[in-house]
Design a protein around this motif. Sequence first.
Motif, PDB file in Angstrom:
ATOM      1  N   CYS A 185       0.920  -1.486  -0.344  1.00 61.37           N
ATOM      2  CA  CYS A 185      -0.222   0.336  -0.033  1.00 61.37           C
ATOM      3  C   CYS A 185       0.671   1.585  -0.069  1.00 61.37           C
ATOM      4  O   CYS A 185       0.198   2.099  -0.974  1.00 61.37           O
ATOM      5  CB  CYS A 185      -1.040   0.370   1.398  1.00 61.37           C
ATOM      6  SG  CYS A 185      -2.111   0.905   1.403  1.00 61.37           S
ATOM      7  N   ARG A 198       2.136   3.688   7.928  1.00 64.50           N
ATOM      8  CA  ARG A 198       1.281   4.835   8.355  1.00 64.50           C
ATOM      9  C   ARG A 198       0.477   4.128   7.494  1.00 64.50           C
ATOM     10  O   ARG A 198      -1.225   3.963   7.415  1.00 64.50           O
ATOM     11  CB  ARG A 198       1.460   5.725   7.256  1.00 64.50           C
ATOM     12  CG  ARG A 198       0.526   7.189   6.993  1.00 64.50           C
ATOM     13  CD  ARG A 198       0.817   8.320   6.185  1.00 64.50           C
ATOM     14  NE  ARG A 198       0.199   9.161   5.614  1.00 64.50           N
ATOM     15  CZ  ARG A 198       0.121  10.275   4.750  1.00 64.50           C
ATOM     16  NH1 ARG A 198       1.272  10.475   4.700  1.00 64.50           N
ATOM     17  NH2 ARG A 198      -0.908  10.939   4.499  1.00 64.50           N
ATOM     18  N   ALA A 199       1.212   3.530   6.307  1.00 63.46           N
ATOM     19  CA  ALA A 199      -0.338   2.004   5.630  1.00 63.46           C
ATOM     20  C   ALA A 199      -1.231   1.262   6.800  1.00 63.46           C
ATOM     21  O   ALA A 199      -2.327   1.636   6.700  1.00 63.46           O
ATOM     22  CB  ALA A 199       0.365   1.458   4.961  1.00 63.46           C
ATOM     23  N   SER A 201      -2.527   1.597   9.545  1.00 60.05           N
ATOM     24  CA  SER A 201      -3.015   2.196  10.621  1.00 60.05           C
ATOM     25  C   SER A 201      -4.079   3.019   9.578  1.00 60.05           C
ATOM     26  O   SER A 201      -5.366   3.147  10.176  1.00 60.05           O
ATOM     27  CB  SER A 201      -2.043   3.683  11.213  1.00 60.05           C
ATOM     28  OG  SER A 201      -0.834   3.266  12.015  1.00 60.05           O
ATOM     29  N   SER A 202      -3.901   3.065   8.391  1.00 59.19           N
ATOM     30  CA  SER A 202      -5.353   4.007   7.195  1.00 59.19           C
ATOM     31  C   SER A 202      -5.974   2.274   7.222  1.00 59.19           C
ATOM     32  O   SER A 202      -7.152   2.342   6.625  1.00 59.19           O
ATOM     33  CB  SER A 202      -4.739   4.216   6.225  1.00 59.19           C
ATOM     34  OG  SER A 202      -3.165   5.279   7.190  1.00 59.19           O
ATOM     35  N   LYS A 204      -7.008  -0.065   8.201  1.00 55.69           N
ATOM     36  CA  LYS A 204      -7.453  -1.126   9.281  1.00 55.69           C
ATOM     37  C   LYS A 204      -7.800  -2.495   9.314  1.00 55.69           C
ATOM     38  O   LYS A 204      -9.061  -3.066   9.790  1.00 55.69           O
ATOM     39  CB  LYS A 204      -9.281  -0.292   9.496  1.00 55.69           C
ATOM     40  CG  LYS A 204      -9.277   0.932   8.958  1.00 55.69           C
ATOM     41  CD  LYS A 204      -8.958   1.482  10.355  1.00 55.69           C
ATOM     42  CE  LYS A 204      -9.246   3.079  10.295  1.00 55.69           C
ATOM     43  NZ  LYS A 204      -9.090   4.088  11.424  1.00 55.69           N
TER      44      LYS A 204
END
Length: 275
Positions: A185, A198-199, A201-202, A204
């Motif tokens: 991602c 960061r990916a 966390s985004s 889910k």
Amino acid sequence: MEIVDKVVQDEPMARVQLARHDKRPYALDFIERIFTDFHELHGDRKFMDDAAMVCGMARFHGQPVVVISHQKGRDVKERQARNFGMPKPDGYRKALRIMQLADKFNRPVFTLIDTPGAYPGIDAEERGQAEAIAVNLREMSRLKVPVIVTITGEGGSGGALAIGVGDSINILENGVYSVITPEGCAAILWKDAAMASRAASSLKLIATDLLKLGIVDAIIPEPEGGAHADWDEAARLLDHALQESLKRSQSHSVEERLEMRYRKFRLMGAVDGKL
């Protein structure tokens, strides 16, 4: 890879690392501890036997069942032999063949998911990787027997979903389930795999988020520190969850089971519960 033994809830990438922990129990480790009389069946009757997919007949607390799972390797030689747990179309066709046997002989199906994804190589594409996955999705939705799915480690995209259509979708506490890996991602969105945290966390992709979104039905707790810390206890907790899931599925008629399974997957991603 950094080994993470203590995970904070707001650190999804730490969960990803635990799901990939090289000492985490794999499918055959769970099968050895939970099922009895396991007899592996081989081949898709079309091309080859895919070692990344393990299928067989077994007994679960005395009841005849079928077990289907991804299998990663422990060392370099085994990882290569099992293609790092990434099945080719032959593996998915083998899984479908065994599921159809289960349906014919009225045996519940248990699937254990742990894969970064289906193998994306040219040879897999040439033999119909996407078609094999699509056929499995369709045929699993039609199986009359109970189908209990558990994500034990990584649940990667269609490679996971191809054996992931069931009545109950469970996930181990530190398992992850996503359309793409955080690294993949990050590489697509930011052209930088270092943005994987960061990916994560985004996306889910951790168990608590998946439960809130209705993607999974239950979170199975793991021993303190993670499943790799105590295989026997991890298997005991999984065993209990599988018993409960099977009991729920068997309490419904075939017609009810098929309708509930269909609605479960049709509602994923729907707004306000509307199809």
